[in-house]
Scaffold this motif. Sequence first.
Motif, PDB file in Angstrom:
ATOM      1  N   ALA A   1       0.841  -1.202   0.000  1.00 22.06           N
ATOM      2  CA  ALA A   1       0.000   0.000   0.000  1.00 22.06           C
ATOM      3  C   ALA A   1       0.877   1.254   0.000  1.00 22.06           C
ATOM      4  O   ALA A   1       0.631   2.202  -0.747  1.00 22.06           O
ATOM      5  CB  ALA A   1      -0.924  -0.003   1.220  1.00 22.06           C
ATOM      6  N   GLY A   2       1.924   1.205   0.833  1.00 19.39           N
ATOM      7  CA  GLY A   2       2.826   2.365   0.897  1.00 19.39           C
ATOM      8  C   GLY A   2       3.445   2.638  -0.454  1.00 19.39           C
ATOM      9  O   GLY A   2       3.513   3.788  -0.904  1.00 19.39           O
ATOM     10  N   GLY A   3       3.840   1.563  -1.125  1.00 17.13           N
ATOM     11  CA  GLY A   3       4.429   1.728  -2.467  1.00 17.13           C
ATOM     12  C   GLY A   3       3.443   2.377  -3.417  1.00 17.13           C
ATOM     13  O   GLY A   3       3.803   3.288  -4.173  1.00 17.13           O
ATOM     14  N   ALA A   4       2.172   1.916  -3.327  1.00 11.05           N
ATOM     15  CA  ALA A   4       1.149   2.464  -4.224  1.00 11.05           C
ATOM     16  C   ALA A   4       0.944   3.943  -3.951  1.00 11.05           C
ATOM     17  O   ALA A   4       0.835   4.750  -4.874  1.00 11.05           O
ATOM     18  CB  ALA A   4      -0.165   1.695  -4.048  1.00 11.05           C
ATOM     19  N   VAL A   5       0.902   4.292  -2.650  1.00  5.41           N
ATOM     20  CA  VAL A   5       0.704   5.706  -2.303  1.00  5.41           C
ATOM     21  C   VAL A   5       1.864   6.545  -2.841  1.00  5.41           C
ATOM     22  O   VAL A   5       1.656   7.598  -3.466  1.00  5.41           O
ATOM     23  CB  VAL A   5       0.581   5.878  -0.765  1.00  5.41           C
ATOM     24  CG1 VAL A   5       0.694   7.356  -0.387  1.00  5.41           C
ATOM     25  CG2 VAL A   5      -0.741   5.311  -0.290  1.00  5.41           C
ATOM     26  N   LEU A   6       3.077   6.016  -2.636  1.00  2.00           N
ATOM     27  CA  LEU A   6       4.252   6.757  -3.137  1.00  2.00           C
ATOM     28  C   LEU A   6       4.200   6.930  -4.644  1.00  2.00           C
ATOM     29  O   LEU A   6       4.459   8.014  -5.181  1.00  2.00           O
ATOM     30  CB  LEU A   6       5.543   6.030  -2.742  1.00  2.00           C
ATOM     31  CG  LEU A   6       6.010   6.250  -1.301  1.00  2.00           C
ATOM     32  CD1 LEU A   6       7.303   5.490  -1.030  1.00  2.00           C
ATOM     33  CD2 LEU A   6       6.208   7.747  -1.035  1.00  2.00           C
ATOM     34  N   ALA A   7       3.822   5.815  -5.316  1.00  2.29           N
ATOM     35  CA  ALA A   7       3.736   5.880  -6.785  1.00  2.29           C
ATOM     36  C   ALA A   7       2.707   6.926  -7.202  1.00  2.29           C
ATOM     37  O   ALA A   7       2.947   7.746  -8.095  1.00  2.29           O
ATOM     38  CB  ALA A   7       3.356   4.508  -7.349  1.00  2.29           C
ATOM     39  N   PHE A   8       1.565   6.921  -6.487  1.00  2.80           N
ATOM     40  CA  PHE A   8       0.487   7.865  -6.794  1.00  2.80           C
ATOM     41  C   PHE A   8       0.971   9.304  -6.636  1.00  2.80           C
ATOM     42  O   PHE A   8       0.766  10.165  -7.502  1.00  2.80           O
ATOM     43  CB  PHE A   8      -0.697   7.577  -5.873  1.00  2.80           C
ATOM     44  CG  PHE A   8      -1.892   8.435  -6.158  1.00  2.80           C
ATOM     45  CD1 PHE A   8      -2.556   8.357  -7.386  1.00  2.80           C
ATOM     46  CD2 PHE A   8      -2.350   9.339  -5.209  1.00  2.80           C
ATOM     47  CE1 PHE A   8      -3.653   9.150  -7.647  1.00  2.80           C
ATOM     48  CE2 PHE A   8      -3.446  10.136  -5.478  1.00  2.80           C
ATOM     49  CZ  PHE A   8      -4.100  10.045  -6.694  1.00  2.80           C
ATOM     50  N   ILE A   9       1.655   9.514  -5.475  1.00  2.00           N
ATOM     51  CA  ILE A   9       2.155  10.865  -5.207  1.00  2.00           C
ATOM     52  C   ILE A   9       3.164  11.300  -6.275  1.00  2.00           C
ATOM     53  O   ILE A   9       3.138  12.438  -6.757  1.00  2.00           O
ATOM     54  CB  ILE A   9       2.787  10.951  -3.791  1.00  2.00           C
ATOM     55  CG1 ILE A   9       1.663  10.896  -2.749  1.00  2.00           C
ATOM     56  CG2 ILE A   9       3.616  12.214  -3.617  1.00  2.00           C
ATOM     57  CD1 ILE A   9       2.148  10.731  -1.333  1.00  2.00           C
ATOM     58  N   SER A  10       4.019  10.350  -6.683  1.00  3.99           N
ATOM     59  CA  SER A  10       5.029  10.769  -7.659  1.00  3.99           C
ATOM     60  C   SER A  10       4.396  11.035  -9.026  1.00  3.99           C
ATOM     61  O   SER A  10       4.859  11.888  -9.774  1.00  3.99           O
ATOM     62  CB  SER A  10       6.163   9.748  -7.750  1.00  3.99           C
ATOM     63  OG  SER A  10       5.704   8.581  -8.372  1.00  3.99           O
ATOM     64  N   ILE A  11       3.302  10.328  -9.328  1.00  5.71           N
ATOM     65  CA  ILE A  11       2.595  10.643 -10.591  1.00  5.71           C
ATOM     66  C   ILE A  11       2.009  12.050 -10.522  1.00  5.71           C
ATOM     67  O   ILE A  11       2.162  12.861 -11.443  1.00  5.71           O
ATOM     68  CB  ILE A  11       1.476   9.605 -10.874  1.00  5.71           C
ATOM     69  CG1 ILE A  11       2.109   8.288 -11.314  1.00  5.71           C
ATOM     70  CG2 ILE A  11       0.527  10.115 -11.955  1.00  5.71           C
ATOM     71  CD1 ILE A  11       1.140   7.139 -11.394  1.00  5.71           C
ATOM     72  N   LEU A  12       1.369  12.357  -9.375  1.00  7.80           N
ATOM     73  CA  LEU A  12       0.820  13.709  -9.195  1.00  7.80           C
ATOM     74  C   LEU A  12       1.925  14.751  -9.365  1.00  7.80           C
ATOM     75  O   LEU A  12       1.738  15.778 -10.032  1.00  7.80           O
ATOM     76  CB  LEU A  12       0.200  13.865  -7.803  1.00  7.80           C
ATOM     77  CG  LEU A  12      -1.183  13.279  -7.592  1.00  7.80           C
ATOM     78  CD1 LEU A  12      -1.682  13.618  -6.187  1.00  7.80           C
ATOM     79  CD2 LEU A  12      -2.163  13.809  -8.633  1.00  7.80           C
ATOM     80  N   GLY A  13       3.066  14.440  -8.732  1.00 11.77           N
ATOM     81  CA  GLY A  13       4.203  15.363  -8.808  1.00 11.77           C
ATOM     82  C   GLY A  13       4.646  15.560 -10.247  1.00 11.77           C
ATOM     83  O   GLY A  13       4.842  16.691 -10.696  1.00 11.77           O
ATOM     84  N   ALA A  14       4.756  14.443 -10.960  1.00 14.69           N
ATOM     85  CA  ALA A  14       5.204  14.513 -12.357  1.00 14.69           C
ATOM     86  C   ALA A  14       4.225  15.344 -13.183  1.00 14.69           C
ATOM     87  O   ALA A  14       4.620  16.164 -14.014  1.00 14.69           O
ATOM     88  CB  ALA A  14       5.332  13.108 -12.938  1.00 14.69           C
TER      89      ALA A  14
END
Length: 291
Positions: free
Chosen positions: A4-17
């Motif tokens: 779940a943490g990985g997914a959240v991080l991935a989500f956040i980095s997509i938003l960032g990108a």
Amino acid sequence: WGNAGGAVLAFISILGALAVARHTEGPVRAIESAIRRGDFIPYYQPLMCIRTGRLLGCEALVRRKRPGGGVDGPGAFIPMVEATGQIFEITRSMMAHARDELGPAYNARPHLKVSFNLVADHFSSLKIVSDMKEIFEGAQVKMDQIVLEVTERQPLPNLGEARVIIAKLQELGIRIALDDVGTGHGGMSYLLKLGVDQMKMDKMFVDAIGSDRYSTAIIDTLVKLAADLNIEFVAEGVETFEQIAYLKEHGVDAAQGYVFAPPLPGPLYLELIQTLDPIKSRVPERVRKAI
Ligand code: C2E
Ligand code: MG
Ligand code: MG
Ligand code: MG
């Protein structure tokens, strides 16, 4: 957490990108969205007959709407959009805008003209001919009310090709003007080879009226040349009554400049058409009411 943490991080980095991508939206994309939003609009500068005081039409000049209100002139963006090829898209959207905005007034007054500025690249492909048909066929602004300006400032890549394109546009009823005459590359060879219908003498000669005898001699020569070649002559950038008087005395009929009006937003230009309407302004109100 693990996954779940990985997914959240991935989500956040997509938003960032995405945020970064939005921020660094390239100039090409920025212009694309500005065109889509309809941010490029024409302003219209009146063209006057200085002999009769009648309105002859206008030149459509591109403006870009600013986010906070107000507009920017072409100097701020034309060089860039020319380099990316987006000038074609902007020209088309300007023409469609002018067609819709001026349509009813122009349909009722067939003598009024509207000029558009093209760049040299427009004269190296027949695309401009099909564009004109697509935009103006069956429209209320008729082909014979349209003038397309080619500037002498930029060299035309191929004169023979340009001549063919100009002839095709003229077959549709469109008139061609040589703009900024006296400033650039073309000079006499453009007048000889392109078969233009109108020449617009650059402002620098008008500026020199009354002070520089070389420029005033050139004005006389250009006016005579236009008359001999049966080309319509327009003086650009007229700012004073002294200049109007001089031009009138030297056989110039048509003029454009701040002394009459700057480029006007659509509603103001339409108001001016009404105000200067030759029929309405010559017949007194009570006579018109009696009809
Ligand atoms: P241009 O076609 O020679 O247009 C005349 C320019 O002189 C316009 O500037 C107009 O606002 C300005 N002007 C008119 N009367 C006066 C005057 O009395 N005094 C002074 N000082 N200036 C006057 P603008 O609108 O900034 O346009 C500059 C140039 O940008 C135009 O020169 C034209 O070459 C180009 N341009 C404008 N609109 C378009 C467009 O839609 N497409 C293309 N390709 N070029 C455009
Ligand atoms: Mg022009
Ligand atoms: Mg000009
Ligand atoms: Mg000029």
